[in-house]
Design an enzyme around this catalytic site. Structure first.
Site, PDB file in Angstrom:
ATOM      1  N   VAL A 178     -11.962   8.978  17.058  1.00 28.39           N
ATOM      2  CA  VAL A 178     -12.554   7.587  17.128  1.00 28.39           C
ATOM      3  C   VAL A 178     -11.665   6.454  17.323  1.00 28.39           C
ATOM      4  O   VAL A 178     -11.011   5.986  15.932  1.00 28.39           O
ATOM      5  CB  VAL A 178     -13.924   7.247  16.336  1.00 28.39           C
ATOM      6  CG1 VAL A 178     -14.256   5.922  16.818  1.00 28.39           C
ATOM      7  CG2 VAL A 178     -15.075   8.432  15.854  1.00 28.39           C
ATOM      8  N   CYS A 179     -11.654   5.695  18.593  1.00 27.50           N
ATOM      9  CA  CYS A 179     -10.662   4.622  18.685  1.00 27.50           C
ATOM     10  C   CYS A 179      -9.545   4.413  18.072  1.00 27.50           C
ATOM     11  O   CYS A 179      -8.884   5.859  18.966  1.00 27.50           O
ATOM     12  CB  CYS A 179     -10.951   3.829  17.598  1.00 27.50           C
ATOM     13  SG  CYS A 179     -10.508   1.710  18.050  1.00 27.50           S
TER      14      CYS A 179
END
Length: 322
Positions: free
Chosen positions: A107-108
């Site tokens: 994520v990210c």
């Protein structure tokens, strides 16, 4: 492991973004309310608690070396990851977990952990748009897609900034359980199902800095405020009290486009949002200021290579055509 059970391990560390954990975790937890069986474990390098970027203490269930094999491993992000090399024990933990996992996702800025672990070598990937260039420099064999919400390459998944982790989790859910359950979860969490991996991280008309020239800012505000109004060249020039030629020159000098192309871009963004919200193509054309469906179709074909109707069908779930 019972039939249908899906074990998810989330790798956390000091300075992690809390929403990178809680967003996907809520998707999997909500899926359990509709009949799925997701078992979530929080994993840290040593098994000790970590502190998030907002100072909240996050306990860990286990350490990376003794953790069970997971069906899916998710690596969260953190603000420090693009700023300095990833700690060796952290990327080693990611590699250990990945070797025993069916799928690996980030994520990210968690993509930097996967990259440091060698898990993005020769693959396509993405991360937060502010850090895609840095990821590309760190991982020269990785094809970084700077403007995607998430990217799947084989069994490796990477997502863009923060809330895109929810979009990624919905897609992971859909792969195992189909669009019906994913749609139920999206509705329950009051999030969009339509934000597919191939969609942009942000609206095209918001890319780049705002115009410096007051006249151009006035034009921008007028078109954003009412895309359906008369925004022909003569009307725009009269509104800001300059000649059409002078207005065109200002657009070319500062924004490298023409007034009419800029108006179409804003209308295109609005039409795309209307299609995502469930309006049909004819309604989207009228509400976004296009004079006809045909003019909307031409704009979609130029920008996306597909018609509005095909766009709507293609992004009716979280996945995109391969």
């Amino acid at each position: 492991m019972t039939a249908g059970t899906h074990r998810v391990g989330v790798l956390v560390f000091d300075g992690m973004k809390l929403l990178d954990l809680s967003g996907p975790a809520e998707v999997f937890s909500e899926a359990n309310r509709f009949g799925a069986d997701y078992r979530l474990s929080i994993v840290s390098v040593s098994g000790s608690p970590v502190r998030s970027s907002i100072g909240m203490r996050v306990p860990a269930d286990t350490d990376a070396r003794t953790a069970t094999a997971y069906d899916t491993v998710v690596v969260v992000g953190g603000d420090a990851l693009p700023q300095a090399p990833v700690a060796p024990d952290l990327h080693a933990a990611a590699r250990i977990l990945a070797e025993r996992a069916g799928r690996v996702a980030s994520v990210c800025t968690g993509a930097f952990v996967l990259g440091a672990a060698g898990l993005l070598d020769g693959r396509r990937a993405t991360t937060h748009w502010q850090h895609t260039a840095t990821l590309a420099r760190r991982c020269p064999s990785t094809r970084v897609e700077a403007d995607a919400l998430f990217v799947k390459d084989g069994s490796t998944y990477t997502s863009a900034g923060v809330t895109a982790g929810i979009d990624l989790a919905l897609s992971l859910l859909e792969e195992y359980h189909g669009p019906g359950l994913a749609r139920q979860v999206a509705r329950s969490l009051v999030v969009y199902m339509q934000r597919a991996g191939g969609q942009s991280q942000f609206s095209a008309s918001l890319q780049g800095p705002p115009p410096r020239t007051p006249v151009l800012r006035m034009v921008q505000e007028a078109v954003h405020g009412d895309p359906t109004a008369d925004h022909g060249l003569a009307a725009l020039a009269a509104r800001v009290r300059v000649s059409p030629r002078h207005l065109t020159r200002m657009f070319r000098d500062e924004l490298d486009t023409t007034p009419m192309k800029y108006v179409e871009l804003i209308r295109f963004d609005m039409a795309k949002a209307l299609l995502d919200a469930g309006h049909n193509a004819t309604e989207a054309a009228a509400l976004s200021g296009f004079p006809s469906y045909e003019s909307l179709r031409r704009a979609f074909t130029r920008r996306l290579g597909l018609s509005p109707i095909r766009y709507q069908h293609r992004f009716a779930t979280t996945t995109r055509d391969s």
